[in-house]
Design a protein around this motif. Sequence first.
Motif, PDB file in Angstrom:
ATOM      1  N   GLU A 192      32.484  52.309-116.363  1.00 22.62           N
ATOM      2  CA  GLU A 192      32.871  53.419-117.232  1.00 22.62           C
ATOM      3  C   GLU A 192      33.308  54.597-116.365  1.00 22.62           C
ATOM      4  N   ILE A 193      32.599  54.764-115.252  1.00 23.12           N
ATOM      5  CA  ILE A 193      32.933  55.774-114.253  1.00 23.12           C
ATOM      6  C   ILE A 193      32.701  55.161-112.879  1.00 23.12           C
ATOM      7  N   SER A 194      33.357  55.706-111.868  1.00 20.68           N
ATOM      8  CA  SER A 194      33.122  55.239-110.503  1.00 20.68           C
ATOM      9  C   SER A 194      31.908  55.963-109.952  1.00 20.68           C
ATOM     10  N   ARG A 195      31.384  55.474-108.850  1.00 19.23           N
ATOM     11  CA  ARG A 195      30.221  56.155-108.269  1.00 19.23           C
ATOM     12  C   ARG A 195      30.600  57.539-107.742  1.00 19.23           C
ATOM     13  N   TYR A 196      31.871  57.710-107.379  1.00 18.93           N
ATOM     14  CA  TYR A 196      32.334  59.015-106.913  1.00 18.93           C
ATOM     15  C   TYR A 196      32.406  60.003-108.080  1.00 18.93           C
ATOM     16  N   GLU A 197      32.890  59.505-109.213  1.00 19.79           N
ATOM     17  CA  GLU A 197      32.938  60.353-110.408  1.00 19.79           C
ATOM     18  C   GLU A 197      31.540  60.692-110.887  1.00 19.79           C
ATOM     19  N   ALA A 198      30.619  59.721-110.810  1.00 15.00           N
ATOM     20  CA  ALA A 198      29.230  59.969-111.209  1.00 15.00           C
ATOM     21  C   ALA A 198      28.596  61.024-110.308  1.00 15.00           C
ATOM     22  N   ALA A 199      28.878  60.932-109.028  1.00 12.10           N
ATOM     23  CA  ALA A 199      28.326  61.906-108.088  1.00 12.10           C
ATOM     24  C   ALA A 199      28.791  63.310-108.433  1.00 12.10           C
ATOM     25  N   GLU A 200      30.066  63.439-108.760  1.00 10.69           N
ATOM     26  CA  GLU A 200      30.615  64.744-109.102  1.00 10.69           C
ATOM     27  C   GLU A 200      30.079  65.237-110.454  1.00 10.69           C
ATOM     28  N   GLU A 201      30.042  64.354-111.423  1.00  5.43           N
ATOM     29  CA  GLU A 201      29.622  64.725-112.774  1.00  5.43           C
ATOM     30  C   GLU A 201      28.148  65.112-112.850  1.00  5.43           C
ATOM     31  N   TYR A 202      27.301  64.375-112.123  1.00  9.33           N
ATOM     32  CA  TYR A 202      25.860  64.606-112.217  1.00  9.33           C
ATOM     33  C   TYR A 202      25.298  65.443-111.064  1.00  9.33           C
ATOM     34  N   GLY A 203      26.131  65.856-110.135  1.00 13.92           N
ATOM     35  CA  GLY A 203      25.670  66.696-109.031  1.00 13.92           C
ATOM     36  C   GLY A 203      24.759  65.971-108.064  1.00 13.92           C
ATOM     37  N   ILE A 204      25.066  64.713-107.794  1.00 13.28           N
ATOM     38  CA  ILE A 204      24.289  63.907-106.861  1.00 13.28           C
ATOM     39  C   ILE A 204      25.238  63.383-105.791  1.00 13.28           C
ATOM     40  N   SER A 205      24.673  62.800-104.752  1.00  8.80           N
ATOM     41  CA  SER A 205      25.537  62.250-103.705  1.00  8.80           C
ATOM     42  C   SER A 205      26.088  60.895-104.140  1.00  8.80           C
ATOM     43  N   GLU A 206      27.131  60.470-103.468  1.00 11.05           N
ATOM     44  CA  GLU A 206      27.732  59.169-103.756  1.00 11.05           C
ATOM     45  C   GLU A 206      26.728  58.058-103.482  1.00 11.05           C
ATOM     46  N   GLN A 207      25.949  58.204-102.447  1.00  8.07           N
ATOM     47  CA  GLN A 207      24.942  57.205-102.092  1.00  8.07           C
ATOM     48  C   GLN A 207      23.862  57.121-103.175  1.00  8.07           C
ATOM     49  N   THR A 208      23.469  58.265-103.727  1.00  9.48           N
ATOM     50  CA  THR A 208      22.467  58.282-104.789  1.00  9.48           C
ATOM     51  C   THR A 208      23.003  57.587-106.033  1.00  9.48           C
ATOM     52  N   SER A 209      24.264  57.851-106.375  1.00  4.30           N
ATOM     53  CA  SER A 209      24.845  57.195-107.547  1.00  4.30           C
ATOM     54  C   SER A 209      24.909  55.682-107.328  1.00  4.30           C
ATOM     55  N   ARG A 210      25.183  55.273-106.126  1.00  6.82           N
ATOM     56  CA  ARG A 210      25.193  53.844-105.794  1.00  6.82           C
ATOM     57  C   ARG A 210      23.798  53.257-105.957  1.00  6.82           C
ATOM     58  N   ASN A 211      22.782  54.000-105.513  1.00  2.00           N
ATOM     59  CA  ASN A 211      21.405  53.542-105.663  1.00  2.00           C
ATOM     60  C   ASN A 211      21.011  53.432-107.136  1.00  2.00           C
ATOM     61  N   TYR A 212      21.486  54.352-107.980  1.00  2.00           N
ATOM     62  CA  TYR A 212      21.208  54.283-109.419  1.00  2.00           C
ATOM     63  C   TYR A 212      21.827  53.017-110.013  1.00  2.00           C
ATOM     64  N   MET A 213      23.017  52.677-109.582  1.00  2.00           N
ATOM     65  CA  MET A 213      23.663  51.464-110.074  1.00  2.00           C
ATOM     66  C   MET A 213      22.873  50.232-109.645  1.00  2.00           C
ATOM     67  N   ARG A 214      22.410  50.229-108.413  1.00  2.00           N
ATOM     68  CA  ARG A 214      21.605  49.107-107.927  1.00  2.00           C
ATOM     69  C   ARG A 214      20.280  49.026-108.683  1.00  2.00           C
ATOM     70  N   MET A 215      19.695  50.165-108.976  1.00  2.00           N
ATOM     71  CA  MET A 215      18.446  50.206-109.722  1.00  2.00           C
ATOM     72  C   MET A 215      18.654  49.577-111.106  1.00  2.00           C
ATOM     73  N   TYR A 216      19.744  49.934-111.755  1.00  2.00           N
ATOM     74  CA  TYR A 216      20.065  49.370-113.068  1.00  2.00           C
ATOM     75  C   TYR A 216      20.289  47.863-112.958  1.00  2.00           C
ATOM     76  N   ARG A 217      21.051  47.461-111.971  1.00  2.00           N
ATOM     77  CA  ARG A 217      21.358  46.047-111.778  1.00  2.00           C
ATOM     78  C   ARG A 217      20.089  45.236-111.545  1.00  2.00           C
ATOM     79  N   ASP A 218      19.203  45.734-110.695  1.00  2.00           N
ATOM     80  CA  ASP A 218      17.976  45.019-110.388  1.00  2.00           C
ATOM     81  C   ASP A 218      17.019  45.001-111.577  1.00  2.00           C
ATOM     82  N   ALA A 219      16.951  46.094-112.331  1.00  2.00           N
ATOM     83  CA  ALA A 219      16.055  46.170-113.484  1.00  2.00           C
ATOM     84  C   ALA A 219      16.474  45.176-114.569  1.00  2.00           C
ATOM     85  N   ASN A 220      17.774  44.899-114.665  1.00  2.00           N
ATOM     86  CA  ASN A 220      18.290  43.987-115.681  1.00  2.00           C
ATOM     87  C   ASN A 220      18.654  42.620-115.136  1.00  2.00           C
TER      88      ASN A 220
END
Length: 116
Positions: free
Chosen positions: A19-47
Amino acid sequence: MKYTKEQRLDIGRRIYYSEISRYEAAEEYGISEQTSRNYMRMYRDANRLPPKRGQRSISALSFKKEPAELDELKSMTKEELIQELIKARITEARLKKGYEVKGDGTVILYASKTTK
């Protein structure tokens, strides 16, 4: 922490399903690109979802940063695009060799190389 676990998983879901790239997520949510990547991995692993490999988003490319230049390129003919590509490759080769030509080619600027 800035976001709850549910919020992080939601951000990760949006990234995982593109829906958004990790770069867009970083900008939108005020987090680093690495953090947004970790959130995606967290979601992937949880599911227990498979990793998404080999898919690159073009949203991170410079096209998004310079829309005027992209519009200019879109309006060019095939021949004009070929000429611009040739010019760009010549400039790149010259820069690799350590010099740059200005204007009509009468002024050559040499890069000063400092080696230790």
